[in-house]
Motif scaffolding. Structure first.
Motif, PDB file in Angstrom:
ATOM      1  N   PHE A  57     -19.386  13.193  17.773  1.00 32.41           N
ATOM      2  CA  PHE A  57     -18.720  11.950  18.145  1.00 32.41           C
ATOM      3  C   PHE A  57     -17.573  12.202  19.122  1.00 32.41           C
ATOM      4  N   ARG A  58     -16.846  13.305  18.930  1.00 33.78           N
ATOM      5  CA  ARG A  58     -15.622  13.536  19.695  1.00 33.78           C
ATOM      6  C   ARG A  58     -15.888  13.700  21.179  1.00 33.78           C
ATOM      7  N   THR A  59     -17.024  14.242  21.531  1.00 33.62           N
ATOM      8  CA  THR A  59     -17.316  14.446  22.956  1.00 33.62           C
ATOM      9  C   THR A  59     -17.382  13.125  23.723  1.00 33.62           C
ATOM     10  N   LYS A  60     -17.649  12.015  23.001  1.00 36.66           N
ATOM     11  CA  LYS A  60     -17.780  10.716  23.671  1.00 36.66           C
ATOM     12  C   LYS A  60     -16.671   9.726  23.300  1.00 36.66           C
ATOM     13  N   LEU A  61     -16.123   9.863  22.065  1.00 40.48           N
ATOM     14  CA  LEU A  61     -15.230   8.821  21.549  1.00 40.48           C
ATOM     15  C   LEU A  61     -13.789   9.271  21.384  1.00 40.48           C
ATOM     16  N   GLY A  62     -13.501  10.564  21.481  1.00 40.77           N
ATOM     17  CA  GLY A  62     -12.145  11.034  21.231  1.00 40.77           C
ATOM     18  C   GLY A  62     -11.928  11.348  19.756  1.00 40.77           C
ATOM     19  N   PRO A  63     -10.872  12.131  19.431  1.00 39.18           N
ATOM     20  CA  PRO A  63     -10.691  12.616  18.057  1.00 39.18           C
ATOM     21  C   PRO A  63     -10.379  11.518  17.046  1.00 39.18           C
ATOM     22  N   HIS A  64      -9.482  10.579  17.386  1.00 39.06           N
ATOM     23  CA  HIS A  64      -9.070   9.567  16.412  1.00 39.06           C
ATOM     24  C   HIS A  64     -10.225   8.650  16.024  1.00 39.06           C
ATOM     25  N   PHE A  65     -10.901   8.097  17.014  1.00 43.03           N
ATOM     26  CA  PHE A  65     -12.008   7.176  16.732  1.00 43.03           C
ATOM     27  C   PHE A  65     -13.185   7.922  16.101  1.00 43.03           C
ATOM     28  N   SER A  66     -13.394   9.161  16.508  1.00 45.31           N
ATOM     29  CA  SER A  66     -14.491   9.952  15.952  1.00 45.31           C
ATOM     30  C   SER A  66     -14.270  10.232  14.465  1.00 45.31           C
ATOM     31  N   ALA A  67     -13.019  10.590  14.105  1.00 43.04           N
ATOM     32  CA  ALA A  67     -12.707  10.810  12.697  1.00 43.04           C
ATOM     33  C   ALA A  67     -12.911   9.530  11.888  1.00 43.04           C
ATOM     34  N   SER A  68     -12.546   8.387  12.467  1.00 44.59           N
ATOM     35  CA  SER A  68     -12.745   7.102  11.778  1.00 44.59           C
ATOM     36  C   SER A  68     -14.228   6.821  11.556  1.00 44.59           C
ATOM     37  N   MET A  69     -15.054   7.135  12.555  1.00 46.94           N
ATOM     38  CA  MET A  69     -16.496   6.924  12.417  1.00 46.94           C
ATOM     39  C   MET A  69     -17.078   7.813  11.319  1.00 46.94           C
ATOM     40  N   VAL A  70     -16.637   9.055  11.255  1.00 49.24           N
ATOM     41  CA  VAL A  70     -17.138   9.968  10.221  1.00 49.24           C
ATOM     42  C   VAL A  70     -16.725   9.476   8.834  1.00 49.24           C
ATOM     43  N   ILE A  71     -15.498   8.954   8.707  1.00 52.11           N
ATOM     44  CA  ILE A  71     -15.050   8.414   7.421  1.00 52.11           C
ATOM     45  C   ILE A  71     -15.928   7.245   6.999  1.00 52.11           C
ATOM     46  N   LEU A  72     -16.259   6.359   7.933  1.00 51.27           N
ATOM     47  CA  LEU A  72     -17.137   5.228   7.614  1.00 51.27           C
ATOM     48  C   LEU A  72     -18.504   5.715   7.149  1.00 51.27           C
ATOM     49  N   VAL A  73     -19.025   6.727   7.831  1.00 50.44           N
ATOM     50  CA  VAL A  73     -20.321   7.290   7.430  1.00 50.44           C
ATOM     51  C   VAL A  73     -20.218   7.882   6.026  1.00 50.44           C
ATOM     52  N   THR A  74     -19.128   8.590   5.750  1.00 39.60           N
ATOM     53  CA  THR A  74     -18.944   9.204   4.430  1.00 39.60           C
ATOM     54  C   THR A  74     -18.892   8.159   3.331  1.00 39.60           C
ATOM     55  N   VAL A  75     -18.119   7.088   3.565  1.00 37.11           N
ATOM     56  CA  VAL A  75     -17.935   6.059   2.532  1.00 37.11           C
ATOM     57  C   VAL A  75     -19.225   5.298   2.277  1.00 37.11           C
ATOM     58  N   PHE A  76     -19.870   4.829   3.344  1.00 37.21           N
ATOM     59  CA  PHE A  76     -21.022   3.941   3.166  1.00 37.21           C
ATOM     60  C   PHE A  76     -22.333   4.698   2.941  1.00 37.21           C
ATOM     61  N   ALA A  77     -22.385   5.960   3.343  1.00 39.96           N
ATOM     62  CA  ALA A  77     -23.630   6.716   3.153  1.00 39.96           C
ATOM     63  C   ALA A  77     -23.585   7.624   1.937  1.00 39.96           C
ATOM     64  N   ALA A  78     -22.386   7.880   1.389  1.00 40.23           N
ATOM     65  CA  ALA A  78     -22.294   8.819   0.272  1.00 40.23           C
ATOM     66  C   ALA A  78     -21.540   8.253  -0.918  1.00 40.23           C
TER      67      ALA A  78
END
Length: 341
Positions: A57-78
């Motif tokens: 994600f970071r290569t396209k979205l930057g560190p802050h937004f990428s970390a937020s996307m991973v958190i969303l994936v963690t919460v809703f997928a796990a």
């Protein structure tokens, strides 16, 4: 000369004060976070596991937004599916208790008790023991949506800390590692060796033990479903947990289930379940483990078992993952000490 001596003594006093103050504040800080230590370590573990996704994600979205996307994936997928699954498993566990009281269940239990008495001379009340065991598990698990919501409320503080730490560990993890390298107690080369070996140990636990426990538990659960064992969801959940235990693993459930089928008159299904368990479930370990485990980073099964028991006792359920990881880190530290000597 005297002035220099006084200056050295003053510096020594300042250093002694700083080290004492640091140790005291560190102790207070540890006592503050110790009730949540399992959640905090879980947050670090989640950050490590999800870091490859964060990098994409970071290569396209930057560190802050990428970390937020991973958190969303963690919460809703796990996390949310896991809580819902716990509620379903709790309901299934309650159903297991009621199934023990059916005529077919009582007949099979009576047959098993007679065989045990005949061959061992010991009297065993299987129904009572099994009912107590399953009942304890059922009471410890949420049994419906309201119970799931209640559990989520009770865990909200810990889970929030875990998620926040995962976020900042993803976003600022490299800065933290760079900061730790400022300590000159060991060389940069040895620090890098420690980080690399620890990463290998974590992946060895995740892939070689967590993944294998999930795989064997699910395969065994499919076998129970195929051959007509009821309450498959509960028994699959139990086999996944038992899959962390070396050697025995899920066989602790599917083998007695096969015997139960045979004693209940379903001889063909019971025999086929034994064959399925031995060939498919047992064979999966021999087939998959060499493909997913790095031999250089693998941890001895004895330390896995001790890590599981000690980890669960110290951290609760999350200790299933943290216990073996901590033993892996200890192994790496000892390797570095021995190499230094």
């Amino acid at each position: 000369m005297i002035k220099g001596k006084h200056e050295d003594m003053s510096i020594d006093k300042q250093n002694a004060f700083m080290y004492t103050a640091t140790a005291l504040v560190s102790l207070i800080s540890f006592l503050m976070v110790s009730p949540y230590m399992g959640y905090l370590l879980s947050g670090l573990l989640l950050a490590f596991i999800t870091y490859p996704l964060f990098e994409k994600f970071r290569t396209k979205l930057g560190p802050h937004f990428s970390a937020s996307m991973v958190i969303l994936v963690t919460v809703f997928a796990a996390l949310l599916p896991f809580l819902i699954l716990l509620g379903a498993v709790g309901g299934d566990a309650a159903q297991v208790v009621s199934n023990l009281n059916t005529s077919q269940g009582l007949e099979a239990i009576d047959t098993a008790e007679r065989l045990i008495t005949q061959y061992t001379g010991q009297t065993l009340d299987i129904q009572q023991r099994a009912g107590e065991f399953v009942g304890q598990i059922a009471s410890a698990l949420p049994s419906g949506l309201s119970a799931v919501l209640g559990l989520a409320a009770d865990l909200s503080v810990g889970v929030s800390l875990m998620v926040f730490l995962q976020f900042y560990a993803l976003k600022d993890g490299k800065k933290l590692i760079g900061w730790t390298k400022k300590f000159d107690y060991i060389t940069d080369e040895r620090q890098e060796m420690l980080y690399n070996s620890t990463a290998k140990s974590v992946w060895a636990v995740v892939k070689g033990h967590v993944l294998m426990a999930l795989t064997q538990g699910l395969l065994a659960g499919i076998g129970l479903w195929i051959f007509g064992v009821s309450n498959v969801l509960f028994w699959t959940f139990m086999m996944i947990l038992l899959g962390f235990i070396p050697i025995v693993g899920s066989a602790f459930i599917w083998a007695p289930a096969a015997i139960f089928l045979i004693l209940g008159g379903q001889i063909t299904s019971g025999i086929l379940l034994i064959i399925y368990g031995a060939v498919v479930v047992g064979g999966s370990d021999n087939l998959l483990r060499p493909m997913v485990v790095d031999d250089d980073a693998d941890i001895h099964p004895f330390f896995i078992l001790i890590g599981l028991i000690g980890g669960v006792g110290l951290f609760g359920p999350v200790g299933l993952f943290l216990g073996p990881v901590i033993f892996g880190i200890l192994k790496n530290l000892l390797d570095i000490i021995l190499e230094k000597q």
